[in-house]
Design a protein around this motif. Structure first.
Motif, mmCIF file in Angstrom:
data_model
loop_
_atom_site.group_PDB
_atom_site.id
_atom_site.type_symbol
_atom_site.label_atom_id
_atom_site.label_comp_id
_atom_site.label_asym_id
_atom_site.label_seq_id
_atom_site.Cartn_x
_atom_site.Cartn_y
_atom_site.Cartn_z
ATOM 1 N N ALA A 1 0.853 -1.268 -0.042
ATOM 2 C CA ALA A 1 -0.022 -0.098 -0.013
ATOM 3 C C ALA A 1 0.927 1.404 0.001
ATOM 4 N N HIS A 2 1.967 1.309 0.855
ATOM 5 C CA HIS A 2 2.879 2.322 0.889
ATOM 6 C C HIS A 2 3.544 2.625 -0.403
ATOM 7 N N ALA A 3 4.125 1.326 -0.913
ATOM 8 C CA ALA A 3 4.916 1.642 -2.078
ATOM 9 C C ALA A 3 3.910 1.879 -3.364
ATOM 10 N N ASN A 4 2.530 1.519 -3.210
ATOM 11 C CA ASN A 4 1.845 1.860 -4.466
ATOM 12 C C ASN A 4 1.281 3.169 -4.442
ATOM 13 N N PHE A 5 1.142 3.995 -3.124
ATOM 14 C CA PHE A 5 0.920 5.465 -3.189
ATOM 15 C C PHE A 5 2.243 6.102 -3.805
ATOM 16 N N ALA A 6 3.344 5.725 -3.445
ATOM 17 C CA ALA A 6 4.802 6.319 -4.012
ATOM 18 C C ALA A 6 4.965 6.156 -5.379
ATOM 19 N N GLU A 7 4.076 5.081 -6.009
ATOM 20 C CA GLU A 7 4.311 4.789 -7.330
ATOM 21 C C GLU A 7 3.437 5.716 -8.182
ATOM 22 N N TYR A 8 2.257 5.966 -7.718
ATOM 23 C CA TYR A 8 1.220 6.830 -8.413
ATOM 24 C C TYR A 8 1.307 8.300 -8.081
ATOM 25 N N THR A 9 1.374 8.797 -6.866
ATOM 26 C CA THR A 9 1.242 10.047 -6.375
ATOM 27 C C THR A 9 2.393 10.947 -6.992
ATOM 28 N N PRO A 10 3.557 10.694 -7.145
ATOM 29 C CA PRO A 10 4.279 11.783 -7.752
ATOM 30 C C PRO A 10 3.946 12.189 -9.109
ATOM 31 N N PHE A 11 3.394 11.262 -10.155
ATOM 32 C CA PHE A 11 2.930 11.735 -11.462
ATOM 33 C C PHE A 11 1.692 12.296 -11.260
ATOM 34 N N VAL A 12 0.708 12.028 -10.473
ATOM 35 C CA VAL A 12 -0.483 12.837 -10.336
ATOM 36 C C VAL A 12 0.132 14.359 -9.772
ATOM 37 N N LEU A 13 0.909 14.331 -8.742
ATOM 38 C CA LEU A 13 0.718 15.865 -8.185
ATOM 39 C C LEU A 13 1.590 16.483 -9.225
ATOM 40 N N ILE A 14 2.625 15.967 -10.165
ATOM 41 C CA ILE A 14 3.368 16.691 -11.209
ATOM 42 C C ILE A 14 2.308 17.188 -12.252
ATOM 43 N N LEU A 15 1.475 16.496 -12.853
ATOM 44 C CA LEU A 15 0.496 16.951 -13.533
ATOM 45 C C LEU A 15 -0.263 17.727 -13.064
ATOM 46 N N ILE A 16 -0.915 17.813 -11.801
ATOM 47 C CA ILE A 16 -1.830 18.672 -11.183
ATOM 48 C C ILE A 16 -0.929 20.016 -11.132
ATOM 49 N N GLY A 17 0.210 20.106 -10.740
ATOM 50 C CA GLY A 17 1.279 21.233 -10.588
ATOM 51 C C GLY A 17 1.267 21.812 -11.939
ATOM 52 N N LEU A 18 1.567 21.206 -13.095
ATOM 53 C CA LEU A 18 1.680 21.705 -14.445
ATOM 54 C C LEU A 18 0.597 22.280 -15.001
#
Length: 144
Positions: A51-68
């Motif tokens: 669960a921790h690793a899965n969060f770390a796999e998806y969330t950076p991409f989502v945050l980058i997209l939201i930010g851009l």
């Protein structure tokens, strides 16, 4: 003082809190079996670690997209909603991996994939939907 990228800032802060919670849960379960590297064959340690690793796999991409997207277009209600829905769904995942909320993992996986797909396609389309400014004209500051 105006805050630049309030959606991204709020989302990243919330994601940091969720990530910390997931890391602590995984660490506690690992400590309970003697601090073994990996899962030691323990289903609970495996579930919490994944669960921790899965969060770390998806969330950076989502945050980058939201930010851009927020940087390109400014803050918007739909982007707030996308962020909130993504983060809420990610809270379901650890409970789903442990069987506490039966459909939690499934719902979280679907929402995560749709968020990545939707935000990714939206980001790709942005440069082709927004007309460039004439040479020498400065863009207005983002709304919000």
């Amino acid at each position: 003082m105006a805050i630049i990228l309030p959606i991204t800032l709020t989302s990243a802060g919330a994601a940091a809190l969720i990530n910390t919670w997931l890391a602590v849960r995984a660490g506690q379960s690992r400590s309970a079996i003697g601090g073994a590297l990996g899962d030691g064959g323990n289903a609970r340690v495996l579930a919490r670690s994944r669960a921790h690793a899965n969060f770390a796999e998806y969330t950076p991409f989502v945050l980058i997209l939201i930010g851009l997207i927020e940087l390109a277009e400014g803050s918007s209600l739909w982007l707030w909603a996308a962020s909130a829905i993504y983060l809420a769904a990610r809270l379901l995942h650890p409970f789903g991996t442990e069987g506490i909320i039966k459909q939690g993992r499934f719902i979280s996986t679907i929402v995560s994939l749709l968020a990545l797909l939707g935000l990714g396609l939206y980001a790709i389309s942005l440069p082709y939907r927004v007309k460039p400014l004439p040479q020498g004209v400065e863009a207005p500051l983002p709304k919000g």
